[in-house]
Scaffold this active site. Structure first.
Site, PDB file in Angstrom:
ATOM      1  N   ASP A   1       0.823  -1.213   0.000  1.00 39.39           N
ATOM      2  CA  ASP A   1       0.000   0.000   0.000  1.00 39.39           C
ATOM      3  C   ASP A   1       0.856   1.263   0.000  1.00 39.39           C
ATOM      4  O   ASP A   1       0.379   2.335   0.391  1.00 39.39           O
ATOM      5  CB  ASP A   1      -0.917   0.007   1.230  1.00 39.39           C
ATOM      6  CG  ASP A   1      -2.325  -0.444   0.875  1.00 39.39           C
ATOM      7  OD1 ASP A   1      -2.536  -0.853  -0.275  1.00 39.39           O
ATOM      8  OD2 ASP A   1      -3.210  -0.406   1.743  1.00 39.39           O
TER       9      ASP A   1
ATOM     10  N   ASP B   1      -8.078  -6.796  13.308  1.00 43.84           N
ATOM     11  CA  ASP B   1      -7.730  -8.117  13.834  1.00 43.84           C
ATOM     12  C   ASP B   1      -8.659  -8.521  14.984  1.00 43.84           C
ATOM     13  O   ASP B   1      -9.140  -9.652  15.051  1.00 43.84           O
ATOM     14  CB  ASP B   1      -6.265  -8.136  14.278  1.00 43.84           C
ATOM     15  CG  ASP B   1      -5.893  -6.908  15.105  1.00 43.84           C
ATOM     16  OD1 ASP B   1      -6.793  -6.112  15.448  1.00 43.84           O
ATOM     17  OD2 ASP B   1      -4.697  -6.734  15.397  1.00 43.84           O
TER      18      ASP B   1
END
Length: 690
Positions: free
Chosen positions: A267, A420
């Site tokens: 990214d 997460d």
């Protein structure tokens, strides 16, 4: 015939003669004849060697004392030089107009600044009362004697303080003490669970074990089918320092190459970093590794968006498991062999999480203190929750997921900054189980600067509150048992994510200074010293080598409470900073040595694929040019942290007030805690930039 009477006179004479001859012999020991005519019987004199040893020992003792004094003097000189350099650094950092400072526009900063003004006014008021002797005989409003204006004001202040201000403060104090004790009991229970695991040697057991990986010639045989298809993902963003070691560590996994695929999910918005990573991927492709480079044009959703985009590829349906590694993580070559077997026969198992191990835990004081915290998290929290309830928060990396579980619970969502934890909670609500492996370690790097650590902690403590607000009703409506719902709401979210930062900041940064100026509301000494000390000892047990840092750890944790409290409030009430995502800066401490090892590990790949080393040099010239032309950017500087500095002045002001009241333990705690806030506020902990 009668016997002759004894002659006593002769006997006496003979005895005298013998005594005289004996004395003569003793006076002449060197006489040649005397050595043969008599035997000398006498007490041996004192050994002169003993006297010499005693004299020598005395000289040695004096030298040892001088050496000790010299060492002490050297230590004192080094300490004084360090203190002087520390003061000079602090003075230079404050006086320099180029020293960057954090934002002063937050609501918490304005509230703390107003609190400092109030505390300074109260201290001035108390100093006037102290020098006038009013602390010995305080004036009262209802007294018959005439009071001056100053005495009348002070008497009214005492009346307001005792009847209107102290009771609500005492109530808040009692509430925080109760929360403190509840959280302490939770820590004790976790430690007891950890001791029980160690005592009973409880650990997850795999149904199978992988031995030797088949060679390239054998990969077409049937035994390769015993190795499931595994997808390995490396999400990264502008990871200039660690991209090589991360890609290399994943590419040398001891696993059949036809049964694994590496996805480098880049990214990066810096063009030179993109080209460097792409060249590294091409290098490993030419070595025969199945590795792909993916780059998104729109960086939406941060890491969650990156992973979601990668999982949408068509070829992902051919894979059964996915292993995720952040850019600074270096799994061992046998990582997949140690984790995948636990899925065999456990069809309801969604996640296998491994432990983090830190390559730079001894780099500076900041990394040592982080190591204490994270050692307790992995050794105690994750292990106890994994063994007894089969659930814990996914750490975002160094774990293997069953792809079916990810798809069933909705996949990666971009609604929080803790994707997460979000995926772990949703998988738990769907009935999936987790396993934590404490004996499988994955190398990674701790942030070495306070700026990077503070941003990381802000994200880690604001994200759970975002998630709690979003999934609270989902937890209540889920089909899991009441016990699991209670564990999620009260233990996982409220106690460990909300109550801990709330009471630690409120109790030690707000209530304790106020009780110095409102002595009618009391904070017991065992709350200030003894219980925190015991809790610090429990926290430091998983990292026994860190015992010398127990006091700095206690003080630093209280200092970090302002950051955690601010993050918790911003996440709970959806303030703008709660959705801020800043990639934690890495330094690549272990890059050089690890890359040499990775090169050695990868040499067999070159031989087996028939590729010459020259064929993997296609992008090296371009890569070297890019390395030379790295962007220099702005020079890095240490920062000033306004909230920590103001809290330092508040605590030091309160310590002066406690000194006037002769409150010993409160004074020392406030003094050292204020100094700790000052050191952190001046950014004198962690990496220093000259």
């Amino acid at each position: 015939m009668s016997s002759r009477p004894p002659n006593y006179e002769f006997q006496e004479w003979w005895n005298k003669q013998r005594e005289r001859d004996h004395d003569l012999l003793l006076d002449k020991p060197d006489d040649h004849n005397s050595t043969f005519l008599s035997v000398e019987i006498r007490t041996p004199p004192a050994d002169r060697t003993v006297d010499k040893e005693r004299a020598r020992s005395a000289r040695q003792l004096s030298w040892v004392c001088l050496l000790k004094f010299q060492q002490i003097a050297g230590s004192l000189a080094s300490i004084s030089n360090g203190a002087i350099s520390l003061v000079r650094t602090a003075n230079r950092r404050i006086a320099s107009p180029d020293s960057p400072a954090d934002s002063s526009s937050s609501r918490l900063y304005k509230a703390i600044k107003a609190f400092l003004i109030v505390v300074l006014l109260l201290l001035c008021f108390e100093l006037v009362a102290y020098f006038k002797g009013w602390h010995f005989s305080p004036p009262s409003v209802g007294s018959a004697q005439m009071l001056g204006l100053a005495e009348l004001v002070y008497a009214n202040w005492l009346h307001i303080r005792a009847n209107y201000l102290a009771p609500p403060l005492q109530t808040l104090t009692n509430v925080c003490i109760v929360l403190f004790l509840v959280q302490s009991v939770d820590r004790v229970v976790l430690m007891l669970g950890c001791f029980w695991i160690k005592f009973q040697r409880l650990k997850p057991k795999a149904a199978m074990e992988y031995k030797d990986t088949p060679s390239v010639e054998e990969e077409g045989n049937e035994n390769v089918e015993d190795y499931p298809m595994v997808l390995l993902q490396i999400p990264m963003c502008n990871e200039r320092e660690v991209y090589q070691q991360s890609i290399a560590a994943v590419c040398i996994q001891d696993w059949p190459r036809q049964r694994m695929l590496v996805q480098v999910l880049d990214d990066s918005d810096e063009l030179d970093v993109q080209l460097l990573i792409k060249a590294e991927v091409q290098k490993w492709q030419q070595r025969g590794v199945h590795i792909l480079y993916r780059h998104r044009l729109l960086r939406t959703g941060y890491k969650a968006g990156n992973l979601k985009s990668a999982m949408s590829c068509d070829y992902v349906k051919d894979y059964e498991f996915v292993a995720i590694f952040d850019a600074d993580f270096q799994p061992g070559p046998d990582f997949l062999k140690k984790t995948i077997p636990y899925f065999k026969g456990n069809d309801d198992l969604a996640l296998v999480q491994t432990r983090w191990s830190f390559v730079n835990k001894d780099e500076n004081l900041l990394t040592r203190l982080q190591n204490i915290n994270l050692s307790f998290h992995f050794e105690v929290e994750q292990q106890v929750n994994g063994v007894f309830i089969n659930f814990f928060g996914f750490n975002g990396t160094a774990g293997v997921w069953r792809i079916k579980a990810l798809e069933e619970c909705g996949g990666w969502l971009e609604r929080t900054t803790v994707e997460d934890m979000d995926i772990a909670v949703r998988a738990h609500l769907c009935g999936w189980k987790f396993i934590y492996l404490d004996d499988v370690k994955c190398l990674c790097e701790l942030p070495e600067s306070y700026e990077a650590y503070k941003k990381q902690q802000h994200r880690w403590h604001s994200g759970p509150m975002q998630l709690f607000r979003l999934c609270f009703m989902d937890v209540l409506r889920s089909k899991v048992s009441v016990a699991k719902k209670a564990n999620l709401i009260f233990l996982f979210f409220l106690l460990r994510k909300l109550i801990l930062p709330f009471y630690s900041f409120t109790l030690f940064c707000i209530i304790l200074p106020l009780t110095m100026f409102l002595p009618e509301a009391q904070l017991p000494a065992w709350v200030v010293c003894y219980v925190p000390g015991i809790m610090s000892i429990l926290n430091i047990l998983p990292a026994p080598r860190s015992f010398p840092f127990i006091v700095p750890y206690l003080l630093f944790e209280n200092t970090m409470s302002v950051t955690k409290f601010n993050a918790m409030i911003s996440g709970l009430f959806r303030f703008g900073s709660s959705y801020e995502w800043v990639v934690t800066k890495k330094l690549g401490r272990s890059s050089e040595t690890d890359l040499v090892a990775f090169e050695k590990e990868s040499d067999p790949l070159l031989e087996t694929t028939g590729l010459h080393r020259s064929s993997s040099e296609s992008g090296l010239e371009e890569l070297s040019k890019i390395e030379i032309s790295k962007k220099t950017g702005k020079p890095k500087r240490n920062r000033l942290y306004r909230k920590e500095l103001i809290l330092a002045f508040i605590l030091l002001t309160a310590s002066v007030r406690s000194l006037l009241s002769a409150q010993g333990i409160h004074f020392y705690f406030l003094l050292f805690q204020g100094i700790t806030f000052l050191v952190v506020g001046l950014d004198l902990i962690g990496e220093q930039v000259s």
